[in-house]
Motif scaffolding. Sequence first.
Motif, PDB file in Angstrom:
ATOM      1  N   ALA A   1      34.444 157.102 112.686  1.00  0.00           N
ATOM      2  CA  ALA A   1      33.506 156.117 113.233  1.00  0.00           C
ATOM      3  C   ALA A   1      33.193 155.045 112.200  1.00  0.00           C
ATOM      4  O   ALA A   1      33.170 153.848 112.512  1.00  0.00           O
ATOM      5  N   LYS A   2      32.970 155.464 110.958  1.00  0.00           N
ATOM      6  CA  LYS A   2      32.677 154.485 109.903  1.00  0.00           C
ATOM      7  C   LYS A   2      33.895 153.608 109.620  1.00  0.00           C
ATOM      8  O   LYS A   2      33.761 152.409 109.359  1.00  0.00           O
ATOM      9  N   ILE A   3      35.096 154.197 109.667  1.00  0.00           N
ATOM     10  CA  ILE A   3      36.309 153.395 109.467  1.00  0.00           C
ATOM     11  C   ILE A   3      36.436 152.341 110.568  1.00  0.00           C
ATOM     12  O   ILE A   3      36.789 151.185 110.306  1.00  0.00           O
ATOM     13  N   ALA A   4      36.118 152.737 111.797  1.00  0.00           N
ATOM     14  CA  ALA A   4      36.243 151.811 112.921  1.00  0.00           C
ATOM     15  C   ALA A   4      35.167 150.736 112.905  1.00  0.00           C
ATOM     16  O   ALA A   4      35.441 149.569 113.203  1.00  0.00           O
TER      17      ALA A   4
ATOM     18  N   ARG B   1      34.855 149.297 108.988  1.00  0.00           N
ATOM     19  CA  ARG B   1      36.216 148.802 108.738  1.00  0.00           C
ATOM     20  C   ARG B   1      36.681 149.067 107.299  1.00  0.00           C
ATOM     21  O   ARG B   1      37.288 148.210 106.663  1.00  0.00           O
ATOM     22  N   TYR B   2      36.419 150.268 106.831  1.00  0.00           N
ATOM     23  CA  TYR B   2      37.007 150.672 105.558  1.00  0.00           C
ATOM     24  C   TYR B   2      38.526 150.726 105.697  1.00  0.00           C
ATOM     25  O   TYR B   2      39.053 151.109 106.745  1.00  0.00           O
TER      26      TYR B   2
ATOM     27  N   ILE C   1      23.158 136.649  97.907  1.00  0.00           N
ATOM     28  CA  ILE C   1      23.906 137.219  96.780  1.00  0.00           C
ATOM     29  C   ILE C   1      25.174 137.943  97.237  1.00  0.00           C
ATOM     30  O   ILE C   1      26.053 138.234  96.423  1.00  0.00           O
ATOM     31  N   PHE C   2      25.269 138.237  98.550  1.00  0.00           N
ATOM     32  CA  PHE C   2      26.495 138.814  99.114  1.00  0.00           C
ATOM     33  C   PHE C   2      26.990 137.891 100.237  1.00  0.00           C
ATOM     34  O   PHE C   2      27.004 138.273 101.413  1.00  0.00           O
ATOM     35  N   PRO C   3      27.419 136.688  99.909  1.00  0.00           N
ATOM     36  CA  PRO C   3      27.714 135.687 100.945  1.00  0.00           C
ATOM     37  C   PRO C   3      28.908 136.023 101.826  1.00  0.00           C
ATOM     38  O   PRO C   3      29.005 135.537 102.957  1.00  0.00           O
ATOM     39  N   ARG C   4      29.841 136.848 101.348  1.00  0.00           N
ATOM     40  CA  ARG C   4      31.048 137.164 102.110  1.00  0.00           C
ATOM     41  C   ARG C   4      30.977 138.534 102.784  1.00  0.00           C
ATOM     42  O   ARG C   4      31.938 138.980 103.407  1.00  0.00           O
ATOM     43  N   ALA C   5      29.839 139.191 102.676  1.00  0.00           N
ATOM     44  CA  ALA C   5      29.732 140.574 103.159  1.00  0.00           C
ATOM     45  C   ALA C   5      29.281 140.649 104.611  1.00  0.00           C
ATOM     46  O   ALA C   5      28.350 139.937 105.026  1.00  0.00           O
ATOM     47  N   THR C   6      29.949 141.499 105.356  1.00  0.00           N
ATOM     48  CA  THR C   6      29.412 141.937 106.640  1.00  0.00           C
ATOM     49  C   THR C   6      28.349 142.988 106.335  1.00  0.00           C
ATOM     50  O   THR C   6      28.638 143.993 105.682  1.00  0.00           O
ATOM     51  N   ILE C   7      27.125 142.730 106.786  1.00  0.00           N
ATOM     52  CA  ILE C   7      26.015 143.650 106.507  1.00  0.00           C
ATOM     53  C   ILE C   7      25.660 144.374 107.796  1.00  0.00           C
ATOM     54  O   ILE C   7      25.359 143.744 108.817  1.00  0.00           O
ATOM     55  N   LEU C   8      25.718 145.689 107.735  1.00  0.00           N
ATOM     56  CA  LEU C   8      25.380 146.523 108.888  1.00  0.00           C
ATOM     57  C   LEU C   8      24.215 147.428 108.529  1.00  0.00           C
ATOM     58  O   LEU C   8      24.017 147.794 107.368  1.00  0.00           O
ATOM     59  N   SER C   9      23.447 147.799 109.536  1.00  0.00           N
ATOM     60  CA  SER C   9      22.412 148.805 109.342  1.00  0.00           C
ATOM     61  C   SER C   9      22.765 150.033 110.170  1.00  0.00           C
ATOM     62  O   SER C   9      23.469 149.927 111.188  1.00  0.00           O
TER      63      SER C   9
END
Length: 557
Positions: free
Chosen positions: A201-204, A207-208, A309-317
């Motif tokens: 689930a986390k990979i999907a 997207r690791y 400070i993380f401009p290119r990051a997809t941030i998920l909760s």
Amino acid sequence: MANYSEAHICQCLSRLATARRESVVTIDGDRRKTGIQFVEGVVGLANGLLQLGVVPGDVVSISALNSDLYLEWILAITYIGGIVAPLNYRWGLEEAKSAMDVAKPVLLVTDSSRGFWHSKFSIDNVPSLRWHVLMGMDVKPINTETIFAAELMKEPVGKSVNLDYVWAPERAAVICFTSGTTGRPKGATITHSALVVQSLAKIAIVRYDDNDIYLHTGPLCHIGGISSAMAVLMAGGCHVMMPKFEARLACEAIREHSVTSLITVPTMMADLITINRAQQPSGSFESVTKILNGGGGLSPLLFQDATKIFPRATILSAYGMTEACSSLTFMTLKDPTQDRRSHHQKQNDVTNSNLSAQGGVCVGKPAPHIEIKVHAEGPSSPGRIFMRGPHAMLRYWGQSMHSNPFHQGWIDTGDIGQLDDRGNLWLFGREKDKIKTGGENIYPEEVESVISLHPGVSKIVVVGVPDARLTEMVIGCVQLKQGWRWSDGNSAEVGAQVLSGERLRQYCKDKNLTGFKIPKRFVLWRTEFPLTTTGKLRRDQVRAQLISQTQFLSSKL
């Protein structure tokens, strides 16, 4: 006969030994291991455990700081059908003994770190223990029963064991202790399939992949750290180890190793932002593309700073619990690759929901393998959240089924929430934290989410204390931000950066918080709020401290 089509967490080793054979998969200080070196380490430990006498179903406890060796031990124990019972190195000795009384491990594995309970522990303190193994060889053993891991891995001359992984009874893999906020530690029994499904689930969703360089900010004794580590192992990514989270070291590691992914909780994110500003006021981490935040939502200000400070990051909760093998629901807070209009529309849908107006917090949609339902008195009211699926624990280790939180196959999360018409789950708070005042129910998290937005409030904890007229009185415990002062209510004391109970009550009214939910009194909290070893608020202790102040109920706050 073993059915090798069933899930086993060591199935990730085949990929590491082939597709990642010559690639670096772990970085621990100056030590780097390729995929094949890592796999050889796991198999060598597994062989040593067999020679020692560990058999399928035996429980092996680990108390150590994060390291590549810790990862190898988790896989080696489960490889031979053992069950891993990680113990929190931050516990006190009595809490650790209490957990081992529950798990009954035959073997305790520790590292050479000093200053923690395991550095002064004797196996004589726990009747079930037969052996103690020390990971490193740079210190003297704790006692004469101690075995060095390097010695354990030396195969006896003339003996060759053809190893293949096996399972413990009921396919149990890990006993993960909940931090809890009351009572003795409870060990959630997690299966191989639960860990594999959670990892997929986390990979999907996160997207690791095998290009990821994952920084271990979460401890491997917690389910969040374990499940994310398993996901990256299955994806074939590289693991950058840090013994424990320190914001300065984490910032250095991100830059040195071009880290692409990490997990956080709000306090970690706040520390990373503070340290980065001190080190590089206008700097940012361009390499990071994936951040999974748990342990509570990011405040609007914290989220805004995180995107800078993380401009290119997809941030998920993520919202989850130990009994669910980590995450139940996921919500994308920011995706730089997503069309701006669709992203803003999604956020507007959440913000404009009637559940938002009721004070709920949206935590996203359940992962595909997870079922969630809400038991409520009416179709439009919040209720108890229940979940089920292949991610769910078997039970609490050592407890009978009737003492476990199962109801006809569903697990009671203990949380109060509601599902909206788009399938999003909204949280209102913990059932046990509910305040009953004047015949109305109040969930403190709802009130805290409003007051925490005040620019002068650093932290806020809302509790209910006994009251003869109201049953419980709503009290707000406030910590101020630097530069702000607290007024005792004297109207002569004015200023832009002065707070008082009266001003906070007016702020709540201005934010349209329902009248009976506004704290009747506020108290300035001058010390740190009590936390569990996993950083969860001990709301019961805050309440107890208030009640114990004999002059509290008669004082004017």
